[in-house]
Design a protein around this motif. Structure first.
Motif, mmCIF file in Angstrom:
data_model
loop_
_atom_site.group_PDB
_atom_site.id
_atom_site.type_symbol
_atom_site.label_atom_id
_atom_site.label_comp_id
_atom_site.label_asym_id
_atom_site.label_seq_id
_atom_site.Cartn_x
_atom_site.Cartn_y
_atom_site.Cartn_z
ATOM 1 N N ARG A 116 -81.798 42.207 -51.194
ATOM 2 C CA ARG A 116 -82.650 40.914 -51.209
ATOM 3 C C ARG A 116 -84.055 41.461 -50.705
ATOM 4 N NH1 ARG A 116 -80.649 37.265 -46.682
ATOM 5 N NH2 ARG A 116 -81.120 38.857 -45.514
ATOM 6 N N VAL A 117 -84.942 40.780 -51.319
ATOM 7 C CA VAL A 117 -86.533 41.133 -51.375
ATOM 8 C C VAL A 117 -86.920 41.008 -49.935
ATOM 9 C CG1 VAL A 117 -88.668 40.626 -52.137
ATOM 10 C CG2 VAL A 117 -86.757 40.652 -53.802
ATOM 11 N N GLU A 118 -86.471 40.102 -49.289
ATOM 12 C CA GLU A 118 -86.861 39.934 -47.925
ATOM 13 C C GLU A 118 -86.628 41.003 -47.161
ATOM 14 O OE1 GLU A 118 -83.499 36.744 -48.561
ATOM 15 O OE2 GLU A 118 -85.019 37.444 -49.785
ATOM 16 N N GLN A 147 -91.230 46.684 -60.054
ATOM 17 C CA GLN A 147 -90.947 45.612 -58.717
ATOM 18 C C GLN A 147 -91.440 46.294 -57.299
ATOM 19 O OE1 GLN A 147 -89.238 42.832 -58.942
ATOM 20 N NE2 GLN A 147 -89.678 42.774 -56.846
ATOM 21 N N VAL A 151 -94.403 44.416 -54.625
ATOM 22 C CA VAL A 151 -94.048 44.277 -53.437
ATOM 23 C C VAL A 151 -95.217 44.967 -52.431
ATOM 24 C CG1 VAL A 151 -92.321 44.857 -51.529
ATOM 25 C CG2 VAL A 151 -91.389 44.016 -53.588
#
Length: 374
Positions: A116-118, A147, A151
């Motif tokens: 998950r990105v978070e 990606q 971020v």
């Protein structure tokens, strides 16, 4: 959510680690990274000490940053020697630093591993505090994918650096001749001549997958690899054991092409495969043959990629000699977090000026490509 350090990947199972790797990128797999450490290729003696950072909650690994504590800047392919020299002159401690990259290999791919990105963002947010606690001057994340760029570009304090490599793209060529037909007449003739020169010396080629390579052949592969360093009076990064350990853990990802004169091997190229890409990593020869390097390292890989339907061939970091053989300039990215504010300001100014030059170089390089103009 605690940030933990793994000094060895033996502390985590291959299944747990590989579940965080988002794409079929062989260089980030547990098998590859653990083979580097378990074979003695990495360790405090080499200036590369494993320091993989992970986020863990209730015994579950949520995110990871494969990284190393470094006491020098060798084997990174994003050159910050001048930054270190400037720090030494100014009395600033630059080493040790934290590096997230594939050791000894300038290969682009994910770096912040998270389902998950978070969770990845949580790890990044904890990183500055970790650097301060551990007395590390900086963090460097090299050869990131798109990606990771998104971020990291949203995080305060990180500086982006551009570089340029050369990759070959398989545009659904039917065979090598179909690729040659896409080139200008002069370049097409040059490549044909180079290949004919190698064939005229009685050299033939054999492709092997990892499980097909014998220990005696691994001895030969290592001898060739080590010789590329010996001729420059350098010590090779990898140990002989690395190749055997990797062949045991990831045989399906390994490709070796042997150049033979009769039944005698005289040269080799070692590659890994995964995620629609062929990665040419190591090469070496024990006898000199005209144009053998180009055939073994470039044309054989291109021909293999066409035959296997592989989309991209990344043959390593260096340079302009790839352009005239159809390898196209590709912009690479790295990210740098520097705790010392004066150093950060100076590096930021340098990177702004360097970026203009890198983009201009890549644009100029495209003009040297051998493809016929539409």
């Amino acid at each position: 959510m605690p940030l933990q350090r793994l000094d060895s990947l033996s502390a985590i199972s291959a299944q747990q680690w590989d579940s965080l790797v988002p794409v079929a990128q062989p260089f980030l797999r547990h098998g590859f990274l653990s083979a580097l450490q378990d074979s003695g290729s990495l360790g405090p003696h080499s200036g590369w000490q494993s320091e993989h950072l992970v986020l863990v909650e209730n015994g579950q690994y949520l995110a990871a940053l494969p990284s190393y504590r470094k006491w020098h800047s060798y084997g990174e392919y994003v050159f910050d020697h001048e930054w270190a020299n400037a720090c030494e002159r100014a009395g600033i401690e630059y080493y040790p630093k934290l590096l997230s990259a594939v050791p000894f290999s300038p290969v682009t791919g994910p770096r912040l591993l998270a389902a998950r990105v978070e969770d990845g963002l949580e790890l990044l947010a904890a990183l500055p505090g970790y650097l301060e606690l551990e007395g590390l001057s900086s963090a460097h994340i090299n050869f990131t994918d798109a990606q990771a760029d998104i971020v990291l570009g949203q995080q305060p304090g990180w500086l982006q650096r551009l570089g340029c490599q050369f990759h070959w793209q398989n545009r659904e060529y039917r065979d090598f001749q179909d690729f040659l037909d896409a080139l200008s007449s002069r370049k097409r003739k040059q490549m044909r001549k180079e290949r004919e020169q190698v064939a005229g010396q009685g050299v033939e080629f054999e492709w092997l997958e990892g499980q097909q390579v014998t220990e005696a052949q691994w001895d030969f592969v290592y001898a060739c690899y080590a010789n590329t360093y010996a001729v420059r009076r350098q010590t090779p990064y990898l140990t002989r054991d690395f190749f055997s350990v990797l062949a045991e853990r990831m045989p399906e990802s390994i490709r070796v092409v042997l150049a033979k004169q009769g039944s005698t091997p005289v040269a080799m190229a070692f590659s890994l495969i995964g995620g629609g890409s062929l990665y040419g990593r190591y090469w070496g020869c024990l006898a000199e043959f005209d144009r053998l390097h180009f055939e073994t390292c470039f044309y054989q890989g291109m021909e293999y990629a066409i035959a296997q339907g592989i989309q991209r061939f990344d043959a390593g970091a260096q340079g302009e000699h790839k352009l005239i053989r159809g390898f196209e300039p590709v912009i690479t990215h790295s990210w740098h977090y520097l705790r010392h504010q004066g150093l950060k300001a100076a590096v930021s100014d340098f990177l702004n000026r360097e970026r203009v030059g890198v983009l201009a170089y890549a644009q100029e390089a495209r003009a040297a490509l051998p493809y016929r103009q539409a």
